[in-house]
Design a protein around this motif. Sequence first.
Motif, mmCIF file in Angstrom:
data_model
loop_
_atom_site.group_PDB
_atom_site.id
_atom_site.type_symbol
_atom_site.label_atom_id
_atom_site.label_comp_id
_atom_site.label_asym_id
_atom_site.label_seq_id
_atom_site.Cartn_x
_atom_site.Cartn_y
_atom_site.Cartn_z
ATOM 1 N N LYS A 96 0.850 -1.184 0.000
ATOM 2 C CA LYS A 96 0.000 0.000 0.000
ATOM 3 C C LYS A 96 0.887 1.236 0.000
ATOM 4 N N ARG A 97 0.624 2.148 -0.927
ATOM 5 C CA ARG A 97 1.417 3.369 -1.031
ATOM 6 C C ARG A 97 0.700 4.381 -1.902
ATOM 7 N N ASP A 98 1.167 5.628 -1.867
ATOM 8 C CA ASP A 98 0.626 6.643 -2.761
ATOM 9 C C ASP A 98 1.089 6.326 -4.172
ATOM 10 N N ARG A 99 0.176 6.449 -5.114
ATOM 11 C CA ARG A 99 0.543 6.237 -6.513
ATOM 12 C C ARG A 99 -0.446 6.951 -7.410
ATOM 13 N N GLN A 100 -0.011 7.178 -8.632
ATOM 14 C CA GLN A 100 -0.871 7.746 -9.661
ATOM 15 C C GLN A 100 -1.211 6.651 -10.650
ATOM 16 N N CYS A 101 -2.383 6.751 -11.224
ATOM 17 C CA CYS A 101 -2.777 5.833 -12.289
ATOM 18 C C CYS A 101 -3.415 6.652 -13.407
ATOM 19 N N GLY A 102 -3.288 6.148 -14.599
ATOM 20 C CA GLY A 102 -3.897 6.816 -15.740
ATOM 21 C C GLY A 102 -4.469 5.798 -16.704
ATOM 22 N N TYR A 103 -5.388 6.269 -17.534
ATOM 23 C CA TYR A 103 -5.994 5.397 -18.536
ATOM 24 C C TYR A 103 -6.260 6.183 -19.817
ATOM 25 N N VAL A 104 -6.334 5.446 -20.897
ATOM 26 C CA VAL A 104 -6.771 5.984 -22.192
ATOM 27 C C VAL A 104 -7.852 5.065 -22.708
ATOM 28 N N LEU A 105 -8.995 5.651 -23.034
ATOM 29 C CA LEU A 105 -10.071 4.940 -23.740
ATOM 30 C C LEU A 105 -9.942 5.309 -25.203
ATOM 31 N N GLU A 106 -10.022 4.331 -26.076
ATOM 32 C CA GLU A 106 -9.852 4.578 -27.514
ATOM 33 C C GLU A 106 -10.889 3.796 -28.295
ATOM 34 N N TYR A 107 -11.529 4.456 -29.242
ATOM 35 C CA TYR A 107 -12.402 3.748 -30.178
ATOM 36 C C TYR A 107 -12.260 4.389 -31.545
ATOM 37 N N ILE A 108 -12.680 3.665 -32.562
ATOM 38 C CA ILE A 108 -12.593 4.161 -33.929
ATOM 39 C C ILE A 108 -13.956 4.730 -34.316
ATOM 40 N N ALA A 109 -13.975 6.017 -34.648
ATOM 41 C CA ALA A 109 -15.216 6.678 -35.042
ATOM 42 C C ALA A 109 -15.659 6.174 -36.416
ATOM 43 N N LYS A 110 -16.894 6.497 -36.781
ATOM 44 C CA LYS A 110 -17.434 6.072 -38.082
ATOM 45 C C LYS A 110 -16.606 6.586 -39.245
ATOM 46 N N THR A 111 -15.881 7.678 -39.029
ATOM 47 C CA THR A 111 -15.022 8.239 -40.066
ATOM 48 C C THR A 111 -13.719 7.460 -40.208
ATOM 49 N N GLY A 112 -13.482 6.510 -39.292
ATOM 50 C CA GLY A 112 -12.252 5.728 -39.319
ATOM 51 C C GLY A 112 -11.144 6.354 -38.479
ATOM 52 N N THR A 113 -11.442 7.473 -37.853
ATOM 53 C CA THR A 113 -10.469 8.186 -37.041
ATOM 54 C C THR A 113 -10.507 7.691 -35.590
ATOM 55 N N PRO A 114 -9.355 7.431 -34.990
ATOM 56 C CA PRO A 114 -9.364 7.042 -33.580
ATOM 57 C C PRO A 114 -9.751 8.237 -32.696
ATOM 58 N N VAL A 115 -10.572 7.972 -31.710
ATOM 59 C CA VAL A 115 -10.986 8.979 -30.744
ATOM 60 C C VAL A 115 -10.546 8.490 -29.372
ATOM 61 N N THR A 116 -9.878 9.364 -28.621
ATOM 62 C CA THR A 116 -9.392 8.956 -27.305
ATOM 63 C C THR A 116 -9.906 9.898 -26.221
ATOM 64 N N ARG A 117 -10.037 9.342 -25.047
ATOM 65 C CA ARG A 117 -10.338 10.082 -23.832
ATOM 66 C C ARG A 117 -9.418 9.518 -22.756
ATOM 67 N N GLU A 118 -8.856 10.399 -21.955
ATOM 68 C CA GLU A 118 -7.952 9.923 -20.923
ATOM 69 C C GLU A 118 -8.362 10.476 -19.572
ATOM 70 N N GLY A 119 -7.819 9.851 -18.549
ATOM 71 C CA GLY A 119 -8.068 10.307 -17.197
ATOM 72 C C GLY A 119 -6.941 9.866 -16.291
ATOM 73 N N PHE A 120 -6.754 10.632 -15.222
ATOM 74 C CA PHE A 120 -5.706 10.329 -14.253
ATOM 75 C C PHE A 120 -6.299 10.455 -12.859
ATOM 76 N N ARG A 121 -5.746 9.692 -11.947
ATOM 77 C CA ARG A 121 -6.198 9.756 -10.567
ATOM 78 C C ARG A 121 -5.036 9.418 -9.650
ATOM 79 N N GLU A 122 -5.149 9.869 -8.417
ATOM 80 C CA GLU A 122 -4.176 9.537 -7.382
ATOM 81 C C GLU A 122 -4.894 8.771 -6.291
ATOM 82 N N GLY A 123 -4.193 7.853 -5.673
ATOM 83 C CA GLY A 123 -4.785 7.094 -4.591
ATOM 84 C C GLY A 123 -3.721 6.481 -3.716
ATOM 85 N N ARG A 124 -4.159 5.990 -2.579
ATOM 86 C CA ARG A 124 -3.244 5.277 -1.678
ATOM 87 C C ARG A 124 -3.823 3.886 -1.482
#
Length: 147
Positions: free
Chosen positions: A17-45
């Motif tokens: 157990k310790r302080d740490r940061q975590c992050g994520y990227v959500l990615e999907y391909i739009a109807k146009t064929g272009t990748p779309v991403t959303r990211e987020g970060f959080r801190e926790g112990r």
Amino acid sequence: MKKVNLYIESSSTAFQKRDRQCGYVLEYIAKTGTPVTREGFREGRGTYNQEILRTLIVALERIREPCELDLYAQNSFVLNMIQDRLKTWAEEEFISNGRPVMNQEEWRAVWELIKKHKVSCQIGEHPYSGWLHTEMEETNEKNKSIK
């Protein structure tokens, strides 16, 4: 069915157990064929597994419809349990060998969010590993300079 990739990283893979940061990227391909991403970060112990699970919950809450979901992370325990044990744990009220599974609250939340998706898991580094780590390091450096 929409295909979504979810990439997760943690600033530390230490099990205790310790302080740490975590992050994520959500990615999907739009109807146009272009990748779309959303990211987020959080801190926790918490432990490595706890914080990966908590980050997974935050990311899964952003997915609004059932999809083909590919999870990418370096945490082999969490991904293996999602792939091999999560459904059984849910059927058994998150009891294993007569005892509650560790991080039962987090596993229960993951199950409620993930059960509507078709899930596959990929263990190891992924295309966003470096970027997520860089972002977490930069945030950490900014926080140190503010103090």
